[in-house]
Design a protein around this motif. Structure first.
Motif, PDB file in Angstrom:
ATOM      1  N   GLY A 309      -5.365  16.364  49.780  1.00 47.92           N
ATOM      2  CA  GLY A 309      -5.323  17.053  51.061  1.00 47.92           C
ATOM      3  C   GLY A 309      -4.765  18.454  50.992  1.00 47.92           C
ATOM      4  O   GLY A 309      -4.044  18.816  50.062  1.00 47.92           O
ATOM      5  N   VAL A 310      -5.120  19.258  51.989  1.00 51.33           N
ATOM      6  CA  VAL A 310      -4.709  20.658  52.067  1.00 51.33           C
ATOM      7  C   VAL A 310      -3.648  20.815  53.153  1.00 51.33           C
ATOM      8  O   VAL A 310      -3.782  20.253  54.243  1.00 51.33           O
ATOM      9  CB  VAL A 310      -5.913  21.565  52.391  1.00 51.33           C
ATOM     10  N   ASP A 311      -2.581  21.561  52.854  1.00 51.26           N
ATOM     11  CA  ASP A 311      -1.584  21.873  53.873  1.00 51.26           C
ATOM     12  C   ASP A 311      -1.336  23.372  53.883  1.00 51.26           C
ATOM     13  O   ASP A 311      -1.953  24.132  53.124  1.00 51.26           O
ATOM     14  CB  ASP A 311      -0.290  21.091  53.646  1.00 51.26           C
ATOM     15  N   ASP A 312      -0.443  23.826  54.756  1.00 54.04           N
ATOM     16  CA  ASP A 312      -0.197  25.261  54.900  1.00 54.04           C
ATOM     17  C   ASP A 312       0.315  25.896  53.617  1.00 54.04           C
ATOM     18  O   ASP A 312      -0.015  27.041  53.296  1.00 54.04           O
ATOM     19  CB  ASP A 312       0.799  25.512  56.037  1.00 54.04           C
ATOM     20  N   ASN A 313       1.144  25.161  52.872  1.00 55.61           N
ATOM     21  CA  ASN A 313       1.669  25.719  51.630  1.00 55.61           C
ATOM     22  C   ASN A 313       0.570  25.946  50.609  1.00 55.61           C
ATOM     23  O   ASN A 313       0.566  26.949  49.887  1.00 55.61           O
ATOM     24  CB  ASN A 313       2.748  24.799  51.052  1.00 55.61           C
ATOM     25  N   LEU A 314      -0.371  24.999  50.516  1.00 56.42           N
ATOM     26  CA  LEU A 314      -1.476  25.171  49.577  1.00 56.42           C
ATOM     27  C   LEU A 314      -2.374  26.329  49.993  1.00 56.42           C
ATOM     28  O   LEU A 314      -2.882  27.076  49.145  1.00 56.42           O
ATOM     29  CB  LEU A 314      -2.291  23.882  49.470  1.00 56.42           C
ATOM     30  N   LEU A 315      -2.567  26.503  51.289  1.00 57.90           N
ATOM     31  CA  LEU A 315      -3.353  27.634  51.760  1.00 57.90           C
ATOM     32  C   LEU A 315      -2.664  28.947  51.410  1.00 57.90           C
ATOM     33  O   LEU A 315      -3.297  29.908  50.959  1.00 57.90           O
ATOM     34  CB  LEU A 315      -3.573  27.533  53.270  1.00 57.90           C
ATOM     35  N   GLY A 316      -1.349  28.996  51.629  1.00 64.40           N
ATOM     36  CA  GLY A 316      -0.598  30.187  51.255  1.00 64.40           C
ATOM     37  C   GLY A 316      -0.642  30.431  49.759  1.00 64.40           C
ATOM     38  O   GLY A 316      -0.726  31.581  49.297  1.00 64.40           O
ATOM     39  N   GLY A 347       0.161  32.335  56.331  1.00 65.20           N
ATOM     40  CA  GLY A 347       1.421  32.897  55.876  1.00 65.20           C
ATOM     41  C   GLY A 347       1.729  32.573  54.431  1.00 65.20           C
ATOM     42  O   GLY A 347       0.976  31.887  53.734  1.00 65.20           O
ATOM     43  N   MET A 348       2.872  33.084  53.976  1.00 67.32           N
ATOM     44  CA  MET A 348       3.333  32.814  52.624  1.00 67.32           C
ATOM     45  C   MET A 348       3.813  31.369  52.529  1.00 67.32           C
ATOM     46  O   MET A 348       4.342  30.817  53.503  1.00 67.32           O
ATOM     47  CB  MET A 348       4.484  33.751  52.264  1.00 67.32           C
ATOM     48  N   PRO A 349       3.631  30.730  51.366  1.00 69.96           N
ATOM     49  CA  PRO A 349       4.127  29.359  51.227  1.00 69.96           C
ATOM     50  C   PRO A 349       5.648  29.310  51.216  1.00 69.96           C
ATOM     51  O   PRO A 349       6.307  30.236  50.730  1.00 69.96           O
ATOM     52  CB  PRO A 349       3.562  28.922  49.863  1.00 69.96           C
ATOM     53  N   PHE A 350       6.207  28.272  51.796  1.00 68.10           N
ATOM     54  CA  PHE A 350       7.653  28.061  51.748  1.00 68.10           C
ATOM     55  C   PHE A 350       7.885  26.604  51.359  1.00 68.10           C
ATOM     56  O   PHE A 350       7.741  25.694  52.165  1.00 68.10           O
ATOM     57  CB  PHE A 350       8.316  28.369  53.088  1.00 68.10           C
TER      58      PHE A 350
END
Length: 717
Positions: A309-316, A347-350
């Motif tokens: 699965g894809v999440d915001d961190n992977l997108l960043g 956004g940037m990954p955190f």
């Protein structure tokens, strides 16, 4: 004609990738950039050179050959341009002419040699990528061409890897992962399924070797790889490539769910070790420049996206990498990023703070990564090593730390002593100084006892012990901390380190607090080392600069340290330096009566200039059971261009050890506006245990592993 299908792509997947050709999506840009790179390389004459220096032209040309064959094979499928298949076939024909005429490499190190490279590991890489390329173009080759390639390249290589070097094939190591992945993929490519079985289950089919044994023993349940992030990003590529092969060709293994989803866990673990700027901490033997843009990490992020699965961190992460794996897995990530960017900016990954356990069953200590944001959004990251040694690439620095903020590593890891692919420097291999300095305890941000290395620099002994986690707490917006013990690394001495980040409104960035306790019955010398970068701004003690310098010691890394300056200290010692645009102030003390600070620089006993010239300061004290305590404040701003300097002195004024015993340690910190009392438990207890200590007739009691009391100081008008 014998038919051979592409190992990693189906016709529908190829058709989907073809649709991205010419688009501005991340996959479209990836395809376009690969075409440009390949076209540039194809303009060069085909060359299959003989032997050369490790890291020299010959080495790198063989590496380029397999890299671009791999790209050309997939680009042939995606673009349907025959020129890419012709390129692969022409190179394979040239290798078929020459491979068996090469004797085994004349250069040797500790690893077996190949016919192309000085170590067999590089030959494994060559076989893996070349086999993938072959599977993409075999359908447009004649039977005679296919047979010639098999007879003169692939079959001799498979025999070399599984017969001649059978003892090395099942080795549990990053070399072993490349070996089994290469053999399994090649076996599939040439229609010899027995090699795939051997690659998965080992030569003896008894779980002592093979891919499943590799990922079971090298990766902890947390996913952490025992040799550290640098080798993790190298091992992750064959791991993910071969996992995708097994997913397609041995579905009965259920590889993406194997060992509680170890493939997904290890990708997550690797990404969660990175600093906020994307670089990996140089834990164990490591380059200081490796980052998440590495091709192996790109493959890993793409594989994870499709199967977990894809999440915001992977997108960043994908946005930082600006590429995806040119594969259907990468297409999943590319499409997800495209959809997300249509709705809002990415956004940037955190990555959150995380403790990654070590060992096959997760019981061999851990690595701790704590992150905290300041008011302006800058992320400070604190790393502590309290895991296992890391085999032959391990450094002797249990309880060592590193610290990062404002885009730079502040308390720094030296990394390896090696000039990668600079052939005049021992062929780009590990230098003697890697053992004599870079792996020694004094080269790290730790305490060196009696000028000796942990475990006496004995790898076998070091591999038999590990750190012991105490607590890892990140539940508060005010304070986060971790603590661990290392009780078997020096004879007759136990060690405990507890490190925290504390957020105060009056401070610009989280304050690093460090308590290092050593318990023993004999008198010892304790050298509390800090590797930094920048210019010393001020101290609060007098020191003498030596006009004629000598080494700080004679062995265990000390022989490489010039003793540049030093001075006696009392109460709280202060050292402040400027690194780029930021000021850092360290204040330290101990429970002992006397101490001194040495300013050092690497480069002594280094006639070939193999070591980087880097500064450090060492806080030295003597005692039996001792507590060394310090804080590190980030503050101010400096701009030489505009001649600006703001808050160059910081707000922390002192740190004092109020007392310590087997139950707990208590320290007191003063800032301009606050009195901070930190109480830490020194016993293995639970988060609900109650503790009570008395120092100087004052009782301190708290519940849990630690407690912090912050009192505002009234300012006089």
């Amino acid at each position: 004609m014998t038919t051979t299908s592409p190992i990693l792509l189906t016709q529908p997947e190829i058709a989907d990738l073809r649709k991205e050709f010419g688009r501005t999506s991340l996959m479209g840009k990836t395809i376009d950039s690969h075409i440009n790179e390949l076209q540039d390389f194809m303009r060069l004459p085909i060359d299959v050179p003989g032997h050369g220096e490790a890291g020299g032209y010959e080495h790198n040309r063989h590496k380029q050959n397999y890299t671009y064959m791999n790209l050309a094979g997939r680009l042939f499928l995606i673009t349907e341009q025959q020129q890419y298949a012709d390129f692969v076939i022409a190179l394979l024909e040239e290798y078929a002419d020459k491979y068996l005429t090469f004797d085994f490499h004349v250069q040797k190190n500790t690893n077996p040699t190949g016919r192309l490279f000085h170590q067999i590991l590089n030959e494994h890489c060559w076989l893996l990528y070349t086999s993938l390329a072959y599977s993409c173009v075999a359908e447009v080759m004649t039977d005679a061409q296919q047979q010639r390639i098999k007879n003169r390249i692939f079959e001799p290589m498979l025999d070399m890897f599984t017969v001649k070097y059978a003892h090395d094939f099942d080795r549990i190591h990053n070399h072993g992962i490349w070996a089994v992945a290469a053999v399994g993929i090649c076996g599939l490519a040439i229609g010899k399924r027995e090699y795939l079985d051997m690659a998965v289950y080992g030569i003896e089919h008894n779980d002592s070797g093979g891919f499943l044994a590799q990922i079971s023993q090298l990766f902890a349940p947390s996913g952490y790889y025992m040799e550290g992030p640098y080798y993790h990003r190298y091992a992750i590529r064959p791991t993910c490539l071969f996992a995708e092969v097994l997913h397609r060709h041995m579905p009965e293994v259920d590889i993406y769910n194997y060992k509680d989803k170890v493939i997904g866990n290890t990708v997550n673990a690797l990404l969660s070790t990175a600093y906020p700027n994307g670089q990996f901490p140089a834990l164990n033997d490591a380059s200081r420049t490796m980052s998440i843009t590495d091709m192996g990490v790109q493959v890993a992020v793409s594989v994870y996206s499709k199967h977990y699965g894809v999440d915001d961190n992977l997108l960043g992460m994908a946005k930082i990498q600006d590429r995806v794996w040119m594969h259907s897995c990468g297409l999943v990530l590319s499409r997800a990023l495209e959809q997300a960017e249509q709705k809002a900016s990415v956004g940037m990954p955190f990555w959150p703070s995380v403790e990654l356990n070590e060992g096959p069953d997760g019981t061999h200590g851990a690595q701790g990564f704590i992150r905290m944001q300041d008011k302006k959004g800058d992320v400070s990251q604190l790393v502590m090593n309290y895991g296992q040694h890391g085999m032959g690439h391990g450094n002797f620095d249990t309880l060592g730390i590193s610290f990062f903020n404002r885009g730079q590593e502040v308390l720094r890891e030296y990394g390896f002593a090696r000039w990668v692919n600079v052939e005049p420097k021992f062929g780009g291999r590990y230098l003697d100084e890697n053992k004599s300095y870079a792996r020694q305890t004094i080269a790290h941000n730790a305490v060196t006892v009696d000028e000796k290395c942990q475990n006496n620099f004995d790898v076998t002994r070091a591999d038999s012990v590990h750190g012991m986690p105490h607590f890892f707490s990140v539940d508060s917006d005010v304070i986060s901390g971790m603590s661990a013990f290392a009780n078997q690394h020096y004879d007759g001495l136990s060690m405990q380190r507890s490190v925290f980040m504390l957020a105060l409104d009056e401070l610009e960035s989280p304050l690093l607090i460090d308590l290092y306790r050593l318990a023993g019955e004999d008198e010892h010398q304790y050298d509390y080392s800090h590797q930094y970068e920048g210019q010393i701004i001020r101290t609060n003690f007098d020191y003498q600069s030596h006009q004629e310098v000598s080494t700080l010691g004679a062995d265990n890394g000390y022989q490489h340290l010039w003793n540049i300056a030093g001075g006696k200290t009392s109460d709280t010692a202060l050292v402040s330096w400027l690194q780029n645009n930021t000021y850092y102030t360290w204040l330290g003390t101990s429970s002992n009566d006397s101490s001194e600070v040495f300013f050092t620089r690497t480069g002594a006993n280094d006639p070939s200039f193999n070591l980087r010239s880097e500064p450090a300061f060492i806080y030295r004290t003597h005692g039996k059971t001792s507590l060394l305590a310090s804080v590190l404040e980030t503050h101010g701003y400096f701009n030489e261009e505009f001649e600006q300097s703001v808050n160059a002195r910081g707000k922390v004024t002192s740190i004092k050890v109020l007392g310590h015993d087997d139950v707990g340690s208590v320290v007191q910190i003063f800032t301009s506006n606050s009195l901070i009392v930190l109480m830490v438990c020194n016993q293995l207890t639970t988060a609900t245990s109650q503790h009570r200590v008395t120092f100087n007739q004052i009782n301190y009691q708290w519940t849990g592993h630690y407690a912090v009391d912050i009192t505002a100081i009234k300012q006089e008008k």
